[in-house]
Design an enzyme around this catalytic site. Structure first.
Site, PDB file in Angstrom:
ATOM      1  N   SER A 219       0.810  -1.209   0.000  1.00 33.51           N
ATOM      2  CA  SER A 219       0.000   0.000   0.000  1.00 33.51           C
ATOM      3  C   SER A 219       0.847   1.264   0.000  1.00 33.51           C
ATOM      4  O   SER A 219       0.299   2.367  -0.037  1.00 33.51           O
ATOM      5  CB  SER A 219      -0.925   0.015   1.230  1.00 33.51           C
ATOM      6  OG  SER A 219      -0.164  -0.074   2.422  1.00 33.51           O
TER       7      SER A 219
ATOM      8  N   HIS B  33      -2.539  -3.082  -5.746  1.00 30.56           N
ATOM      9  CA  HIS B  33      -2.973  -2.712  -4.402  1.00 30.56           C
ATOM     10  C   HIS B  33      -4.493  -2.782  -4.289  1.00 30.56           C
ATOM     11  O   HIS B  33      -5.205  -1.964  -4.857  1.00 30.56           O
ATOM     12  CB  HIS B  33      -2.477  -1.300  -4.061  1.00 30.56           C
ATOM     13  CG  HIS B  33      -2.918  -0.812  -2.723  1.00 30.56           C
ATOM     14  ND1 HIS B  33      -3.145   0.519  -2.455  1.00 30.56           N
ATOM     15  CD2 HIS B  33      -3.203  -1.485  -1.565  1.00 30.56           C
ATOM     16  CE1 HIS B  33      -3.538   0.652  -1.203  1.00 30.56           C
ATOM     17  NE2 HIS B  33      -3.583  -0.544  -0.644  1.00 30.56           N
TER      18      HIS B  33
ATOM     19  N   GLU C 127      -5.365  -0.249  -7.198  1.00 33.86           N
ATOM     20  CA  GLU C 127      -4.313   0.633  -7.705  1.00 33.86           C
ATOM     21  C   GLU C 127      -3.271  -0.210  -8.424  1.00 33.86           C
ATOM     22  O   GLU C 127      -2.753  -1.170  -7.850  1.00 33.86           O
ATOM     23  CB  GLU C 127      -3.624   1.380  -6.559  1.00 33.86           C
ATOM     24  CG  GLU C 127      -4.340   2.611  -6.083  1.00 33.86           C
ATOM     25  CD  GLU C 127      -3.543   3.356  -5.024  1.00 33.86           C
ATOM     26  OE1 GLU C 127      -3.491   4.594  -5.109  1.00 33.86           O
ATOM     27  OE2 GLU C 127      -2.991   2.715  -4.101  1.00 33.86           O
TER      28      GLU C 127
ATOM     29  N   ASN D 113      -3.300   6.379  -0.482  1.00 33.62           N
ATOM     30  CA  ASN D 113      -2.703   6.604   0.837  1.00 33.62           C
ATOM     31  C   ASN D 113      -1.954   7.928   0.909  1.00 33.62           C
ATOM     32  O   ASN D 113      -1.822   8.495   2.001  1.00 33.62           O
ATOM     33  CB  ASN D 113      -1.798   5.441   1.218  1.00 33.62           C
ATOM     34  CG  ASN D 113      -2.595   4.280   1.790  1.00 33.62           C
ATOM     35  OD1 ASN D 113      -3.616   4.478   2.439  1.00 33.62           O
ATOM     36  ND2 ASN D 113      -2.149   3.067   1.545  1.00 33.62           N
TER      37      ASN D 113
END
Length: 287
Positions: free
Chosen positions: A119, A142, A154, A192
């Site tokens: 991540s 991800h 992702e 993130n």
């Protein structure tokens, strides 16, 4: 390249969810943990998830049984030899991930695509663990938790990632019903990079006594129309996971707003990791 057999390394929250999503679309899945009991536990969690889906009328019992037949739990790392695609979903730590990838690289066929569910960690940094010839087939994939429900993946290419590896990830994600977004190989990627400073600021507000955990979360849910408050979300993700991602962001981007708040470090040091331990910013009943 057609993908029929998927090796999932890690049977925790993310790994068992990835295995469930893969089995649901007809893939044969090997769910690996070095501890056989942990691998079996991951498979049992999938069984429980599917049984609840049947009880709610979202899945037929025949489809549940068929999906479970496609999932095998194992402590044998060598089963990666049978895989078209290997997906790693172990703890967000460079040393843990690179050690695993080095071991799998020595066992997997040349054609196997390697996808990391990191991540936040650089794809190029993780790809250093495999042979130069493998790096073209190394890619970031991800997922978001809970994997069977969250419709996003992702995709992150490393410097050597081939168009074929990207195409394989896109195809598998599409079969799972996921929307793919593409991020450059930068700390935290897209989601993130945006999310962690938000969570950190909520933690600092709590730490400074601006509001209680309940009021901070209620403010975000009602005032910002978020489905979960930031402290509740951090507890759901796992405070240890949040801390690891924030450290990667801070070390990689060197901007102060990415630094982990002291209250987060303290909670993790005390073993209060959120929902999985029964206590984080909130407390939770233990099953």
């Amino acid at each position: 390249m057609a993908v029929d057999r998927i090796f999932v390394a890690g049977a925790g929250l993310m790994g068992h969810g990835i295995a469930q999503a893969a089995a649901a679309i007809g893939k044969r899945v090997v769910l690996y943990e070095p501890d056989a009991s942990r691998a079996a536990s991951g498979r049992e969690r999938i069984a429980g998830n599917l049984e609840r889906a049947v009880a709610k009328g979202r899945l037929s019992d025949a489809d549940r049984a068929a999906a479970m037949k496609r999932i095998e739990a194992t402590d044998d790392q060598g089963r990666v030899r049978d895989a078209d695609l290997a997906i790693e979903a172990v703890f967000e730590d460079v040393d843990v991930k690179t050690r695993l990838w080095s071991e799998l690289d020595a066992l997997a066929p040349e054609a196997t695509i390697f996808a990391t569910n990191t991540s936040s960690i650089s794809i190029d940094r993780l790809a250093e663990a495999v042979s130069p010839a493998r790096r073209a087939r190394f890619v970031g994939m991800h997922f978001f938790s809970p994997v069977p429900v969250m419709p996003l993946v992702e995709l992150i290419r490393g410097a050597a990632t081939s168009d074929e590896a990207e195409a394989v990830v896109r195809a598998v994600a599409a079969e799972m019903g996921k929307q793919v977004i593409v991020s450059a190989d930068r700390p935290g990627f897209i989601v993130n990079r945006i999310l962690m400073p938000f969570l950190a600021e909520a933690m600092r507000a709590y730490e400074e006594g601006v509001g209680s955990a309940d009021d901070i979360d209620t403010g975000a849910k009602i005032g910002l129309n978020h489905p979960m408050g930031p402290l509740e979300l951090a507890d759901f993700i796992g405070l240890d996971v949040c801390l690891g991602v924030m450290r990667v962001l801070h070390e990689g981007l060197r901007q102060e707003h990415f630094a982990p708040p002291a209250v987060l470090v303290r909670l993790v040091d005390e073993g209060h990791l959120g929902q999985k331990t029964g206590r984080g910013f909130h407390t939770y009943p233990r099953s």
